[in-house]
Design a protein around this motif. Structure first.
Motif, PDB file in Angstrom:
ATOM      1  N   ASN A 138       0.700  -1.203   0.015  1.00  9.66           N
ATOM      2  CA  ASN A 138       0.085   0.021  -0.031  1.00  9.66           C
ATOM      3  C   ASN A 138       0.929   1.255  -0.021  1.00  9.66           C
ATOM      4  OD1 ASN A 138      -2.443  -1.540   0.141  1.00  9.66           O
ATOM      5  ND2 ASN A 138      -2.161  -1.692   2.383  1.00  9.66           N
ATOM      6  N   GLU A 139       2.229   1.241   0.206  1.00  5.29           N
ATOM      7  CA  GLU A 139       2.848   2.214   0.417  1.00  5.29           C
ATOM      8  C   GLU A 139       3.741   2.841  -0.760  1.00  5.29           C
ATOM      9  OE1 GLU A 139       3.931   2.281   5.053  1.00  5.29           O
ATOM     10  OE2 GLU A 139       5.755   1.994   3.673  1.00  5.29           O
ATOM     11  N   TYR A 140       3.320   1.934  -2.181  1.00  2.00           N
ATOM     12  CA  TYR A 140       4.095   2.634  -3.481  1.00  2.00           C
ATOM     13  C   TYR A 140       3.958   4.181  -3.668  1.00  2.00           C
ATOM     14  CZ  TYR A 140       5.701   1.936  -8.054  1.00  2.00           C
ATOM     15  OH  TYR A 140       6.438   2.016  -9.264  1.00  2.00           O
ATOM     16  N   GLY A 141       2.653   4.302  -3.495  1.00  7.88           N
ATOM     17  CA  GLY A 141       2.231   5.886  -3.711  1.00  7.88           C
ATOM     18  C   GLY A 141       3.140   6.801  -2.974  1.00  7.88           C
ATOM     19  N   LEU A 142       3.331   6.328  -1.619  1.00 11.02           N
ATOM     20  CA  LEU A 142       3.852   7.284  -0.655  1.00 11.02           C
ATOM     21  C   LEU A 142       5.314   7.350  -0.787  1.00 11.02           C
ATOM     22  CD1 LEU A 142       3.744   8.452   2.377  1.00 11.02           C
ATOM     23  CD2 LEU A 142       4.399   6.149   3.118  1.00 11.02           C
ATOM     24  N   VAL A 143       6.151   6.200  -1.344  1.00 14.30           N
ATOM     25  CA  VAL A 143       7.634   6.199  -1.424  1.00 14.30           C
ATOM     26  C   VAL A 143       7.895   6.700  -2.752  1.00 14.30           C
ATOM     27  CG1 VAL A 143       9.598   4.741  -1.263  1.00 14.30           C
ATOM     28  CG2 VAL A 143       7.806   4.363   0.368  1.00 14.30           C
ATOM     29  N   VAL A 144       7.120   6.411  -3.794  1.00 12.42           N
ATOM     30  CA  VAL A 144       7.795   6.583  -5.386  1.00 12.42           C
ATOM     31  C   VAL A 144       8.133   7.898  -5.623  1.00 12.42           C
ATOM     32  CG1 VAL A 144       5.368   6.845  -6.601  1.00 12.42           C
ATOM     33  CG2 VAL A 144       7.355   5.329  -7.343  1.00 12.42           C
TER      34      VAL A 144
END
Ligand code: ZN
Length: 489
Positions: free
Chosen positions: A182-188
């Motif tokens: 779920n953290e792709y959008g946060l980290v990318v």
């Protein structure tokens, strides 16, 4: 085609559904003009056929075979590389071999990029080599590499908040750990925008912790872009274990120096193709259900998970319907998009070419989050179609699929179509392994489990069939555009 027990079960299920839809709260969504009308529902026969597709397609192994073919006979197919052209030829031939009624391609033009040498080593205080990969679109370092002191930040935000003096002349290291899918959008954003933000503060290069959830010594590539108002500095990702290693060195309190050597380069404008296969509808051939995935992959692996799986799932879904003698009312169109990875070029080209015919899209759904299974179905349709969506979900529920909301996102290459008013479905794929593998050398066919990909293909087959058979349109065009406009206010 059906056994008796199935028909009995389906008959009672069909009746229950019909009653539940007639009296369900879905009616409150109907527009005033329709108050005296019964909501449109699927006939019992349509429901029987859909349930048969669900059960029979689930054990059909075609999606697995298509993916085996793509990853073995083409392999890596980075946009603009020789593999890109091979993949386009493979897709055209495969659609024809699978008996699609129409097969064609539409041009997609974009700037291409070449990977070259990519090396990194800590030169002091504990000299050792690191495992890194260049980020897509990066510029090169000077020919013999560049060496500078590392400055670590936990996140891109932390770097943005730091004084310029802390960054100037250094190599920025963003050590943002992606904890779960779920953290792709946060980290990318650290990957996509980090280089220009670091350059704005005077950095000479950037290395990020890989945007991925694995703990293997395999770096994740991915695209980055440069802002036009700052110098272009080299950008790379290191594997997660290497990021931990570098962080441990930095913790010891002495300056840590990194030598980075990258020879990537821009490689001129390239024209690839969206490759399209269609099963033509028997009653409304100009209206179509749009499914697909993206044909390009990164160059490090063979793109099994990202996104050979999506291509295979949707090709197999349409083929299953045709092979079993079912004739959809509307057409089922499978689009294998060009160059998703480096900027959604295929999706943008598809919208540009078909902008004036948004109303012809009955429903759009892209598969681009791995091998499945599908775990949830969300919709984005007009209110009058919600009883139909409810029936679709009832057919799909035995596959372990939850019902979602009516605000679905159809997938990256179809996102702009949705914003242009295309009725959309979000068939959520289980991404538990996706961010361990994607954009790495480990994205290979051996990771694919037949039961998972077959469930996804069966789901897409049911979805495509039911959307094609629906007694009313799902609202593409003015009706859904007004919903989008109202949501923006
Ligand atoms: Zn993808």
């Amino acid at each position: 085609m059906f056994n008796r027990k199935e028909i009995r079960t389906l008959k009672s299920a069909g009746l229950a559904l019909l009653l539940s839809c007639l009296f369900s709260s879905a009616n409150i969504f109907a527009s005033p003009a329709n108050d005296d009308k019964k909501p449109a529902v699927f006939s019992e026969k349509e429901l029987q056929t859909a349930a048969w597709i669900r059960d029979a397609a689930r054990t059909d192994n075609l999606s697995y075979k298509i993916l085996e073919s793509l990853t073995t006979e083409v392999g890596p197919r980075m946009a603009g590389s020789p593999g890109d052209a091979l993949a386009v030829a493979w897709a055209e031939a495969k659609f024809k071999e699978l008996g699609f009624d129409k097969v064609w391609k539409e041009p997609v033009t974009f700037p291409s990029w070449k990977r070259g040498i990519e090396k990194a080593e800590i030169t002091a205080p504990f000299p050792q080599a690191l495992v890194i990969t260049a980020l897509g679109n990066t510029v090169a370092t000077p020919q013999n590499g560049l060496t500078a002191e590392l400055v670590e930040f936990a996140t891109l935000k932390d770097m943005l908040a730091a004084p310029n003096e802390k960054v100037r002349g250094k190599i920025v290291f963003i050590n943002h750990k992606m904890q779960n899918s779920n953290e792709y959008g946060l980290v990318v954003p650290g990957r996509s925008k980090g280089a220009s933000e670091a350059a704005r503060k005077g950095a000479v290069a950037i290395v990020i912790r890989s945007v991925g959830t694995d703990s293997h010594r395999l770096p994740h590539t991915g695209v980055m872009t440069y802002d036009s108002d700052v110098p272009q500095i080299p950008a790379a990702a290191m594997s997660n274990p290497d990021a931990d290693l570098v962080a441990r060195m930095l913790k010891r309190g002495k300056p840590v120096s990194l030598k980075l050597e990258i020879s990537a380069s821009a490689a001129g404008t390239y024209t690839s193709y969206n490759v399209i296969g269609e099963m033509t509808g028997s009653e409304l051939p100009n209206e179509y259900v749009l499914i697909g995935g993206h044909l390009d992959s990164w160059d490090l692996g063979t793109g099994a998970i990202d996104d050979g799986a999506g291509c295979a799932i949707t090709m197999a879904a349409a083929e299953f319907i045709k092979r079993n003698g079912l004739k959809p009312k509307r057409s089922i169109r499978v689009v294998l998009f060009a160059n998703e990875e480096q900027g959604l070029f295929g999706g943008k080209a598809y919208l540009a070419a078909h902008q004036s015919q948004i109303t012809k899209i009955q429903a759009a759904a892209e598969a681009d989050l791995g091998q499945g299974p599908v775990t949830k179905m969300a919709s984005f349709v007009r209110a009058e179609a919600l009883p139909l969506v409810k029936q679709m979900h009832t057919i799909l529920a035995p596959l372990g699929i939850e019902a979602g909301d009516n605000n679905a996102f159809p997938g990256p290459d179809m996102g702009d179509l949705r914003m242009a008013g295309a009725a959309s479905f979000g068939l959520a794929l289980k991404a538990d392994d996706y961010f361990d593998l994607h954009h790495t050398p480990d994205d290979t066919f051996d990771k694919i489990e037949p039961a998972r990909i077959n469930q996804a293909a069966a789901t897409y087959a049911v979805f495509a069939w039911m959307a094609a058979q629906a007694p009313i349109g799902f609202g593409s065009g003015a009706e859904l555009l007004s919903v989008i406009k109202a949501a923006k206010k």
